[in-house]
Design an enzyme around this catalytic site. Structure first.
Site, PDB file in Angstrom:
ATOM      1  N   ASP A  29      66.435  28.079  -4.002  1.00  0.00           N
ATOM      2  CA  ASP A  29      65.388  27.078  -3.721  1.00  0.00           C
ATOM      3  C   ASP A  29      64.331  27.649  -2.773  1.00  0.00           C
ATOM      4  O   ASP A  29      63.132  27.394  -2.936  1.00  0.00           O
ATOM      5  CB  ASP A  29      65.996  25.813  -3.081  1.00  0.00           C
ATOM      6  CG  ASP A  29      66.792  24.991  -4.083  1.00  0.00           C
ATOM      7  OD1 ASP A  29      66.871  25.398  -5.258  1.00  0.00           O
ATOM      8  OD2 ASP A  29      67.326  23.941  -3.685  1.00  0.00           O
ATOM      9  N   ASP A  91      56.448  24.934 -10.698  1.00  0.00           N
ATOM     10  CA  ASP A  91      55.632  25.740 -11.632  1.00  0.00           C
ATOM     11  C   ASP A  91      54.311  25.036 -11.936  1.00  0.00           C
ATOM     12  O   ASP A  91      53.277  25.676 -12.109  1.00  0.00           O
ATOM     13  CB  ASP A  91      56.371  25.954 -12.958  1.00  0.00           C
ATOM     14  CG  ASP A  91      57.483  26.989 -12.849  1.00  0.00           C
ATOM     15  OD1 ASP A  91      57.576  27.670 -11.810  1.00  0.00           O
ATOM     16  OD2 ASP A  91      58.262  27.107 -13.815  1.00  0.00           O
TER      17      ASP A  91
HETATM   18  C1  LIG Z   1      49.495  44.691  -9.993  1.00  0.00           C
HETATM   19  C2  LIG Z   1      50.875  44.508 -10.509  1.00  0.00           C
HETATM   20  C3  LIG Z   1      50.955  44.821 -11.945  1.00  0.00           C
HETATM   21  C4  LIG Z   1      52.207  44.282 -12.523  1.00  0.00           C
HETATM   22  C5  LIG Z   1      52.166  44.551 -13.959  1.00  0.00           C
HETATM   23  C6  LIG Z   1      53.230  43.788 -14.643  1.00  0.00           C
HETATM   24  C7  LIG Z   1      52.994  43.883 -16.097  1.00  0.00           C
HETATM   25  C8  LIG Z   1      53.799  42.812 -16.752  1.00  0.00           C
HETATM   26  C9  LIG Z   1      53.511  42.774 -18.176  1.00  0.00           C
HETATM   27  C10 LIG Z   1      54.004  41.807 -18.891  1.00  0.00           C
HETATM   28  C11 LIG Z   1      54.717  40.723 -18.205  1.00  0.00           C
HETATM   29  C12 LIG Z   1      55.517  39.898 -19.122  1.00  0.00           C
HETATM   30  C13 LIG Z   1      56.107  38.826 -18.281  1.00  0.00           C
HETATM   31  C14 LIG Z   1      57.100  38.071 -19.012  1.00  0.00           C
HETATM   32  C15 LIG Z   1      58.119  37.570 -18.064  1.00  0.00           C
HETATM   33  C16 LIG Z   1      59.158  36.929 -18.836  1.00  0.00           C
HETATM   34  C17 LIG Z   1      60.442  37.057 -18.151  1.00  0.00           C
HETATM   35  C18 LIG Z   1      61.012  35.753 -17.849  1.00  0.00           C
HETATM   36  O1  LIG Z   1      62.161  35.675 -17.496  1.00  0.00           O
HETATM   37  O2  LIG Z   1      60.186  34.684 -17.986  1.00  0.00           O
HETATM   38  C19 LIG Z   1      60.661  33.450 -17.561  1.00  0.00           C
HETATM   39  C20 LIG Z   1      60.042  33.158 -16.241  1.00  0.00           C
HETATM   40  C21 LIG Z   1      60.914  32.258 -15.463  1.00  0.00           C
HETATM   41  O3  LIG Z   1      61.061  31.020 -16.149  1.00  0.00           O
HETATM   42  P1  LIG Z   1      62.033  29.916 -15.573  1.00  0.00           P
HETATM   43  O4  LIG Z   1      61.626  29.623 -14.182  1.00  0.00           O
HETATM   44  O5  LIG Z   1      62.097  28.806 -16.532  1.00  0.00           O
HETATM   45  O6  LIG Z   1      63.434  30.669 -15.662  1.00  0.00           O
HETATM   46  P2  LIG Z   1      64.512  31.026 -14.591  1.00  0.00           P
HETATM   47  O7  LIG Z   1      65.092  32.330 -14.987  1.00  0.00           O
HETATM   48  O8  LIG Z   1      64.005  30.879 -13.212  1.00  0.00           O
HETATM   49  O9  LIG Z   1      65.631  29.941 -14.887  1.00  0.00           O
HETATM   50  C22 LIG Z   1      65.448  28.582 -14.579  1.00  0.00           C
HETATM   51  C23 LIG Z   1      66.808  28.020 -14.282  1.00  0.00           C
HETATM   52  O10 LIG Z   1      67.319  28.642 -13.110  1.00  0.00           O
HETATM   53  C24 LIG Z   1      68.010  27.687 -12.323  1.00  0.00           C
HETATM   54  N1  LIG Z   1      67.347  27.559 -10.994  1.00  0.00           N
HETATM   55  C25 LIG Z   1      66.095  27.994 -10.794  1.00  0.00           C
HETATM   56  C26 LIG Z   1      65.526  27.848  -9.538  1.00  0.00           C
HETATM   57  C27 LIG Z   1      66.255  27.275  -8.522  1.00  0.00           C
HETATM   58  N2  LIG Z   1      65.734  27.102  -7.291  1.00  0.00           N
HETATM   59  N3  LIG Z   1      67.504  26.858  -8.731  1.00  0.00           N
HETATM   60  C28 LIG Z   1      68.088  26.994  -9.974  1.00  0.00           C
HETATM   61  O11 LIG Z   1      69.239  26.575 -10.145  1.00  0.00           O
HETATM   62  C29 LIG Z   1      68.005  26.378 -13.109  1.00  0.00           C
HETATM   63  O12 LIG Z   1      69.134  26.370 -13.921  1.00  0.00           O
HETATM   64  C30 LIG Z   1      66.771  26.546 -13.967  1.00  0.00           C
HETATM   65  O13 LIG Z   1      66.841  25.777 -15.133  1.00  0.00           O
HETATM   66  O14 LIG Z   1      58.819  32.535 -16.566  1.00  0.00           O
HETATM   67  C31 LIG Z   1      57.673  32.834 -16.223  1.00  0.00           C
HETATM   68  O15 LIG Z   1      56.914  32.191 -16.819  1.00  0.00           O
HETATM   69  C32 LIG Z   1      57.307  33.842 -15.218  1.00  0.00           C
HETATM   70  C33 LIG Z   1      56.330  34.640 -15.919  1.00  0.00           C
HETATM   71  C34 LIG Z   1      55.655  35.512 -15.008  1.00  0.00           C
HETATM   72  C35 LIG Z   1      54.734  36.310 -15.808  1.00  0.00           C
HETATM   73  C36 LIG Z   1      53.674  36.849 -14.928  1.00  0.00           C
HETATM   74  C37 LIG Z   1      53.209  38.086 -15.453  1.00  0.00           C
HETATM   75  C38 LIG Z   1      52.126  38.634 -14.652  1.00  0.00           C
HETATM   76  C39 LIG Z   1      51.703  39.804 -15.425  1.00  0.00           C
HETATM   77  C40 LIG Z   1      50.706  40.519 -15.211  1.00  0.00           C
HETATM   78  C41 LIG Z   1      49.755  40.332 -14.163  1.00  0.00           C
HETATM   79  C42 LIG Z   1      49.094  41.609 -14.016  1.00  0.00           C
HETATM   80  C43 LIG Z   1      47.862  41.458 -13.278  1.00  0.00           C
HETATM   81  C44 LIG Z   1      47.310  42.789 -13.063  1.00  0.00           C
HETATM   82  C45 LIG Z   1      45.889  42.664 -12.838  1.00  0.00           C
HETATM   83  C46 LIG Z   1      45.351  44.004 -12.686  1.00  0.00           C
HETATM   84  C47 LIG Z   1      43.905  43.989 -12.764  1.00  0.00           C
HETATM   85  C48 LIG Z   1      43.432  45.345 -12.853  1.00  0.00           C
HETATM   86  O1  LIG Z   2      56.937  24.774 -21.360  1.00  0.00           O
HETATM   87  P1  LIG Z   2      56.149  25.949 -20.862  1.00  0.00           P
HETATM   88  O2  LIG Z   2      55.184  25.543 -19.811  1.00  0.00           O
HETATM   89  O3  LIG Z   2      55.535  26.735 -21.942  1.00  0.00           O
HETATM   90  O4  LIG Z   2      57.215  26.982 -20.210  1.00  0.00           O
HETATM   91  C1  LIG Z   2      58.027  26.925 -19.090  1.00  0.00           C
HETATM   92  C2  LIG Z   2      59.464  26.885 -19.453  1.00  0.00           C
HETATM   93  O5  LIG Z   2      59.760  28.013 -20.248  1.00  0.00           O
HETATM   94  C3  LIG Z   2      60.381  26.963 -18.268  1.00  0.00           C
HETATM   95  O6  LIG Z   2      61.716  26.793 -18.650  1.00  0.00           O
HETATM   96  C4  LIG Z   2      60.026  26.003 -17.151  1.00  0.00           C
HETATM   97  O7  LIG Z   2      60.814  26.240 -16.004  1.00  0.00           O
HETATM   98  C5  LIG Z   2      58.584  26.173 -16.802  1.00  0.00           C
HETATM   99  O8  LIG Z   2      58.216  25.285 -15.810  1.00  0.00           O
HETATM  100  C6  LIG Z   2      57.683  26.018 -17.983  1.00  0.00           C
HETATM  101  O9  LIG Z   2      57.700  24.704 -18.408  1.00  0.00           O
HETATM  102 MG   LIG Z   3      59.883  28.484 -13.632  1.00  0.00          MG
END
Ligand SMILES: CCCCCCCC/C=C\CCCCCCCC(=O)OC[C@H](COP(=O)(O)OP(=O)(O)OC[C@H]1O[C@@H](n2ccc(N)nc2=O)[C@H](O)[C@@H]1O)OC(=O)CCCCCCC/C=C\CCCCCCCC
Ligand SMILES: O=P([O-])([O-])O[C@@H]1[C@@H](O)[C@H](O)[C@@H](O)[C@H](O)[C@@H]1O
Ligand SMILES: [Mg+2]
Ligand SMILES: [Mg+2]
Length: 206
Positions: A29, A91
């Site tokens: 959390d 989120d």
């Molecule tokens: C300058 C730095 C450069 C970095 C370059 C990086 C390149 C990256 C390229 C591609 C990125 C692809 C990203 C895809 C990520 C997918 C992986 C993933 O797991 O996605 C899911 C995440 C998390 O989702 P969610 O929160 O639903 O899942 P959790 O695993 O958390 O599970 C939820 C369950 O967990 C329990 N729980 C949770 C919390 C809590 N407190 N208690 C709990 O109990 C509970 O059971 C919940 O149900 O989803 C995302 O969406 C994150 C995605 C982030 C992607 C960002 C990518 C940024 C990429 C690039 C930006 C580069 C910018 C560079 C700019 C440069 C300019 C020159």
């Molecule tokens: O529904 P969506 O926004 O595409 O995707 C997301 C889900 O994949 C994820 O499980 C949840 O924790 C996010 O808050 C968000 O909702």
């Molecule tokens: Mg999330």
């Protein structure tokens, strides 16, 4: 889509850090909350000043907390309803702040209202995408489909906003935001269709 393909890779990448944080007594959390403050704060402080590149760097540093919190919860064996609720709700704050911050800059100092309006469209339609899934799941359906799920929305806006800060022509940012808004609309349709299909199946006599 990205979520499904990249989750395994990011889980392996961040598991050592997740273990370390748990050993230090940090809770999932706390990571969820700190990550949201980092993303929302980074966006709302840097983008409205026109610091699109440095804002993106700060946001990117914090955005992966959303992957780490889930890994930590699962390592603890504690992943449950409360964590899921907190994660998804915060989120929405992060996403809202991110797109609102882009809009604020382009309505003010950035002087490009077309980009600001496109960012607002992405904000509203992105929230609708998430709502459709949450409502479906609350009714016992699944809606984990769509061309513009959260990972796609974040990657596209962060990469192109960061590059705009480095000098990419603004028209590219505008085009990407328009495409993202349309892709979000398509995702809403895909989710509505998925739920409609499931509800018809549930209603049909077997
Ligand atoms: C300058 C730095 C450069 C970095 C370059 C990086 C390149 C990256 C390229 C591609 C990125 C692809 C990203 C895809 C990520 C997918 C992986 C993933 O797991 O996605 C899911 C995440 C998390 O989702 P969610 O929160 O639903 O899942 P959790 O695993 O958390 O599970 C939820 C369950 O967990 C329990 N729980 C949770 C919390 C809590 N407190 N208690 C709990 O109990 C509970 O059971 C919940 O149900 O989803 C995302 O969406 C994150 C995605 C982030 C992607 C960002 C990518 C940024 C990429 C690039 C930006 C580069 C910018 C560079 C700019 C440069 C300019 C020159
Ligand atoms: O529904 P969506 O926004 O595409 O995707 C997301 C889900 O994949 C994820 O499980 C949840 O924790 C996010 O808050 C968000 O909702
Ligand atoms: Mg999330
Ligand atoms: Mg998470």
């Amino acid at each position: 889509m990205l979520n499904r393909y990249a989750r395994g890779f990011f889980t392996r990448l961040f598991t050592p850090l997740a273990r370390l944080l748990l050993r230090w007594g940090v809770t999932p959390d706390a990571v969820t909350i700190a990550g949201t403050i980092g993303v929302a704060g980074g966006a709302l402080v840097f983008y409205p000043l026109g610091q699109l590149f440095w804002g993106t760097v700060v946001i990117t540093l914090f955005v992966f907390s959303d992957v780490i919190d889930g890994i930590m919860a699962r390592l603890k064996g504690h992943g449950g309803s409360w964590g899921s609720f907190l994660d998804s709700t915060l989120d929405r704050i992060a996403d809202g702040a991110l797109f609102a911050a882009v809009a604020i800059w382009f309505f003010t100092g950035g002087q490009n209202p077309a980009i600001a309006i496109a960012a607002l469209a992405c904000l509203v339609l992105g929230m609708l995408v998430s709502y459709a899934r949450a409502k479906a799941e609350s009714l016992g359906f699944t809606a984990d489909v769509g061309v513009a799920e959260r990972a796609e929305r974040l990657v596209s806006v962060l990469v192109v906003t960061g590059l705009t800060g480095l000098g990419l022509p603004e028209v590219v940012l505008f085009a990407v935001l328009v495409i993202l808004a349309l892709a979000s609309l398509v995702t809403v349709y895909q989710r509505v269709r998925a739920v409609r299909r499931q509800s018809l199946e549930a209603a049909s006599p077997s």
